[in-house]
Design a protein around this motif. Sequence first.
Motif, PDB file in Angstrom:
ATOM      1  N   VAL A 512       5.140  45.907  35.720  1.00  0.00           N
ATOM      2  CA  VAL A 512       5.950  46.341  36.859  1.00  0.00           C
ATOM      3  C   VAL A 512       6.049  45.201  37.875  1.00  0.00           C
ATOM      4  CG1 VAL A 512       6.045  47.928  38.825  1.00  0.00           C
ATOM      5  CG2 VAL A 512       5.416  48.770  36.559  1.00  0.00           C
ATOM      6  N   ALA A 513       4.904  44.580  38.161  1.00  0.00           N
ATOM      7  CA  ALA A 513       4.879  43.512  39.168  1.00  0.00           C
ATOM      8  C   ALA A 513       5.746  42.341  38.748  1.00  0.00           C
ATOM      9  CB  ALA A 513       3.444  43.057  39.409  1.00  0.00           C
ATOM     10  N   GLU A 514       5.638  41.920  37.503  1.00  0.00           N
ATOM     11  CA  GLU A 514       6.410  40.727  37.143  1.00  0.00           C
ATOM     12  C   GLU A 514       7.895  41.004  37.035  1.00  0.00           C
ATOM     13  OE1 GLU A 514       5.659  39.498  32.658  1.00  0.00           O
ATOM     14  OE2 GLU A 514       3.795  39.790  33.741  1.00  0.00           O
ATOM     15  N   VAL A 515       8.241  42.224  36.622  1.00  0.00           N
ATOM     16  CA  VAL A 515       9.661  42.576  36.637  1.00  0.00           C
ATOM     17  C   VAL A 515      10.168  42.550  38.077  1.00  0.00           C
ATOM     18  CG1 VAL A 515      11.308  44.466  36.285  1.00  0.00           C
ATOM     19  CG2 VAL A 515       9.680  43.888  34.483  1.00  0.00           C
ATOM     20  N   ALA A 516       9.372  43.094  38.991  1.00  0.00           N
ATOM     21  CA  ALA A 516       9.784  43.125  40.400  1.00  0.00           C
ATOM     22  C   ALA A 516       9.973  41.704  40.938  1.00  0.00           C
ATOM     23  CB  ALA A 516       8.748  43.876  41.231  1.00  0.00           C
ATOM     24  N   LEU A 517       9.013  40.830  40.658  1.00  0.00           N
ATOM     25  CA  LEU A 517       9.115  39.446  41.133  1.00  0.00           C
ATOM     26  C   LEU A 517      10.344  38.760  40.542  1.00  0.00           C
ATOM     27  CD1 LEU A 517       5.363  38.397  40.836  1.00  0.00           C
ATOM     28  CD2 LEU A 517       6.649  38.623  42.948  1.00  0.00           C
ATOM     29  N   ALA A 518      10.566  39.002  39.257  1.00  0.00           N
ATOM     30  CA  ALA A 518      11.714  38.368  38.606  1.00  0.00           C
ATOM     31  C   ALA A 518      13.015  38.858  39.216  1.00  0.00           C
ATOM     32  CB  ALA A 518      11.680  38.644  37.106  1.00  0.00           C
ATOM     33  N   VAL A 519      13.079  40.151  39.575  1.00  0.00           N
ATOM     34  CA  VAL A 519      14.305  40.674  40.199  1.00  0.00           C
ATOM     35  C   VAL A 519      14.581  39.935  41.503  1.00  0.00           C
ATOM     36  CG1 VAL A 519      15.328  42.669  41.349  1.00  0.00           C
ATOM     37  CG2 VAL A 519      14.174  42.953  39.169  1.00  0.00           C
ATOM     38  N   VAL A 520      13.537  39.740  42.307  1.00  0.00           N
ATOM     39  CA  VAL A 520      13.730  39.055  43.587  1.00  0.00           C
ATOM     40  C   VAL A 520      14.306  37.656  43.345  1.00  0.00           C
ATOM     41  CG1 VAL A 520      12.603  38.145  45.643  1.00  0.00           C
ATOM     42  CG2 VAL A 520      11.894  40.352  44.710  1.00  0.00           C
ATOM     43  N   LEU A 521      13.681  36.924  42.424  1.00  0.00           N
ATOM     44  CA  LEU A 521      14.139  35.556  42.159  1.00  0.00           C
ATOM     45  C   LEU A 521      15.558  35.543  41.607  1.00  0.00           C
ATOM     46  CD1 LEU A 521      11.096  33.642  40.682  1.00  0.00           C
ATOM     47  CD2 LEU A 521      12.191  33.390  42.895  1.00  0.00           C
ATOM     48  N   LEU A 522      15.815  36.463  40.692  1.00  0.00           N
ATOM     49  CA  LEU A 522      17.124  36.498  40.051  1.00  0.00           C
ATOM     50  C   LEU A 522      18.208  36.838  41.072  1.00  0.00           C
ATOM     51  CD1 LEU A 522      17.539  35.956  37.093  1.00  0.00           C
ATOM     52  CD2 LEU A 522      17.815  38.398  36.718  1.00  0.00           C
ATOM     53  N   THR A 523      17.898  37.767  41.964  1.00  0.00           N
ATOM     54  CA  THR A 523      18.865  38.126  43.001  1.00  0.00           C
ATOM     55  C   THR A 523      19.108  36.928  43.920  1.00  0.00           C
ATOM     56  OG1 THR A 523      17.907  40.340  42.937  1.00  0.00           O
ATOM     57  CG2 THR A 523      19.419  39.863  44.744  1.00  0.00           C
ATOM     58  N   GLY A 524      18.027  36.273  44.301  1.00  0.00           N
ATOM     59  CA  GLY A 524      18.165  35.098  45.157  1.00  0.00           C
ATOM     60  C   GLY A 524      19.021  34.033  44.502  1.00  0.00           C
ATOM     61  N   SER A 525      18.756  33.757  43.239  1.00  0.00           N
ATOM     62  CA  SER A 525      19.526  32.705  42.581  1.00  0.00           C
ATOM     63  C   SER A 525      20.958  33.171  42.361  1.00  0.00           C
ATOM     64  CB  SER A 525      18.845  32.271  41.286  1.00  0.00           C
ATOM     65  OG  SER A 525      19.401  32.934  40.189  1.00  0.00           O
ATOM     66  N   GLY A 526      21.144  34.489  42.181  1.00  0.00           N
ATOM     67  CA  GLY A 526      22.503  35.025  42.079  1.00  0.00           C
ATOM     68  C   GLY A 526      23.283  34.738  43.354  1.00  0.00           C
ATOM     69  N   LEU A 527      22.620  34.943  44.483  1.00  0.00           N
ATOM     70  CA  LEU A 527      23.276  34.668  45.765  1.00  0.00           C
ATOM     71  C   LEU A 527      23.634  33.192  45.879  1.00  0.00           C
ATOM     72  CD1 LEU A 527      21.045  36.822  48.160  1.00  0.00           C
ATOM     73  CD2 LEU A 527      23.434  37.224  47.565  1.00  0.00           C
ATOM     74  N   MET A 528      22.691  32.328  45.482  1.00  0.00           N
ATOM     75  CA  MET A 528      22.942  30.883  45.566  1.00  0.00           C
ATOM     76  C   MET A 528      24.102  30.484  44.657  1.00  0.00           C
ATOM     77  SD  MET A 528      20.997  29.462  47.767  1.00  0.00           S
ATOM     78  CE  MET A 528      21.022  27.724  47.383  1.00  0.00           C
TER      79      MET A 528
END
Lengths: 898, 108
Positions: A512-528
């Motif tokens: 659960v934790a690593e999926v959550a962390l990956a979502v944050v990063l993926l969303t951030g890079s999506g924005l970039m």
Amino acid sequence: MISAEIVKLSRRTLARVFKTPVAAEVKEELDFHIEKQTREYQATGMSRDEARRVAEARFGNLSKVVSDLEKIGKRRDEVMARREWWGESRRDVRYALRQLRRSPGFAVVAVLTLALGIGANTAVFSVINGVLLKPLPYEAPEELVSVTSAFPAMDFDRFWISPPEYFELREWNQVFADIGGYRTGTTSIETNDRPLRVPSAVASWSFFPTMGVSAELGRTFSEEEDLPGATPVALISDGLWRRAFGQDTEVIGQSVRINGVASTIVGVMPPGFDVEDAGVDVWRPLNIDPNDHVNRRGNHFLNLVARLDDGVSLERAQADLDRLEVRWEEEFQGTHTPSSEFHPFRATDFRTDVLGDVRPAMMLLLGAVVFVLLIACANVANLLLARSERRSKEVAVRVAMGAGQARLVRQLLTEGMTLALLGGALGLALGHFALQGLLRVNPDGVPRVAEIGLDWTVVLFTGGVAIVTGLLFGLAPLINTTMAKVGNTLKEGGSRTTRSSAGQRARRMLVVAEVALAVVLLTGSGLMLRSMAALQDVDLGFQPENLLTMEVSLPAADYPTPVDVGAFFTTALERIRALPGVVSATAMSGLPPLRTLDANDTEFEDMEPTEEGPPHNVDYWTSIDADYAETMGIRILEGRGFELADALAETPVMLVNERLARTFYPDQTPLGRRIRPGPSWFTVIGVVADMKQAGVNREAGTELFFYSPQLNRTDGFAYRTQNFMIRTDRNPLGLAEPVRRLLGDIDAALPISDVQTMEQNLATSLAQPRFMTLLLSLFAGVALLLAAIGTYGVMSYSVVERKREIGIRMAMGANSSSVLGMVLKQGAVLAGLGLVIGVAGAFGLTRFLTAQLYEVGATDPRAFVLAPLFLALVATAACYLPARRATRVDPVSALREE
Amino acid sequence: MAPKNALLHGTLEVLILKTVSQTPRHGYAIARLLEERTGEAIQVEEGSLYPALYRMEQKGLLASKWGRSELDRRAKFYGLTRKGRARLSEEVEAWTAFSQAVSLILAG
């Protein structure tokens, strides 16, 4: 094998528990000796008392021997304990390595995972180290401050200083040991008949003492050489001295033509001496007049660097500047007089000022790689947990045989550390080489690139990260191997159907934790990525494709009059247009999309500057040659563009951009209105669409255009430094050589610089956001990969664990699709929980990205939908493979297995 | 003075190593054995024997263990470690070579 270790272990444990204190040991040992000796003497007929006395006498001073032995004994025990500790550690490491060799698959996955996580951290930290942590290469750089000015009314918050302000500041201030002024640019220098165009700077004579630098060879400027009309002198960089002068020490005193003027080289600067990362090769004096206090007050062009007096803080320096603003207001009038309201001065830490505000971006990257590392840790913790369950019987035996909890923890930590250090070593190499590769591809991505590399700070950092990492995941298996469980595991005879619910819960939480962390990063890079796409889609106001550009600068010595300059450009353009492949060609001062602000005072006819109205100042003055509109592909919004006839017309004419028209002529047409930049009034004949000059990501400033052929004649002025713009019908770079040759035919001594396509120039101007996007996307990709591997691993393990249960279900008639559904559902619950937490986290965290984003909100719905969706797909795939395997469980063999 | 002491000190160590090379012995036994074997030519003072034993244990040449002795009391027995055994054979070799060389000259 195991039993032998256990025996050794327990013997050591016993020995430690029953260890006698040194004093008691010495007493008992000597007592025995003396008793033995006494009896020996008694046997020869001595009385017991006498025998004992003689026996003790053999020791000489007995009490001294006792105290000596106690001292030596204590030291001996310390040494032996340390030796034993190291021995145990060595054994632990050997044991850990043996365990890793025994399961190479696990070892490889764990070490690679850690290497990715640690490598990402190494890469980002070496950037931070080079850009932010390493001191600037000047003497006592912490004492250096930038002094800048501002014009709040024009939204100029970092503006330059004019020469009178510089001289007054030097004279009046009470906080600075010295102040130097400089300005970077480009210069032509002729060396061995080879003309070069090199980065250069003009600098006051006081600049060098302020920076605490002296020439490596020769000397820096004297105060007299810095006055107007002084004999031209110059300093060259160590690099240029090597490149162009073959390290000849005779270069001092030699005369070279700089910008066409014979100048004496008085010194060579030490290697690496530079300012603002400009790569300055030639330093020339400012040649400004300290007595000209009045005329050039509005001529703001200097960067000031000052050295704080001993013990003066930045705040006190600022207070002194505030005090001087009052004095200035008392002594002078006019718009350019420094004042707290209209033209305030500011002292900033020199590093912050010259590097720009890269800190937030760096911290963002650091945050991102910490996430990647956490995911890597979670994965390795997962692996270790799963493995420890398989090894739980062995561990239980060890505990039962007397390996204390502490000993066990140490063993686990050693295993963790061994993995972490292996991962760290690999990560160090990976991070270093990956970063060097990225920087080579994208050299303008960050400032101070030359400072970025491996040094002890980076190695120590990576080592530290590895150790913390090892502590973090090394202890994970402890969740499983608590003392309480030992009895159970032994009793159950190591049945593999035993659930260690604590371990399983822990592993699911990690997913659960690593999926959550990956979502944050993926969303951030999506924005970039969205922001980067927006940057690349920006309407530049001109067509950048198939444009070749290059810069020339005509020295006054060879082209004394504006007519000479005009004649050169006319001839050159005529010949360029005749080259095969050239569609059209023009020349312009300034190069879009990013050029230095002019901010020139400009008069507008029939308009009085008002408090609330715009200040009569234009951001960019541009001079353009014939065929400009066609070549650049700009849109004319109103009126017309320049025509050849304008060159001969008596009335000076000009074009303005849309921004200028809207700023100064709201709700009316500027056509026919007159503007006076210099001596003559110019009539506006057309309005052109805004063209980016302040950077792709910034709004265009106000801009006016002169027609070079006319300006030359009516105002007797010509821009000596101009860029050729050549539109081609083929690869523009293919024309670089023909154009160079052609210009060489006209003037062999004329250096040509910045030969590039407009698209290359655009790419350079976007290097920094591209670098950020590239890194963040790379990290998000690694995070995604690790999260997928983690999910896959946990699901696979769960299927193996539930094999018996699945077998029973299938024997009871469950079909494969219901088994598939069951496993997928289990995975979906975990991934879903991670996604929800991750999206919530992203909502909270992406606002830190705001400063990096262009025309994309920090909570852009597209990124917030697509990133989790993508991750959901990947997670499903990661669950699907183990689920498929579950459907292939053979009920009969699954039930028979135990 | 100092070199002579060092030599004696070193010599004491070798002798101790030798006395415990067959079987572990306690301090008293080591002292007696040294006197007997050297025909009392070497008087080992207890005041220097025990510190030597402790130091050698610290160096890892000897290992000690408490055990029952003839007096039915606990006594500390010293035995050779692997490192101690290696040191002993080194020293014996060196000594043999040295004494042969000296004998050759003296005989000549």
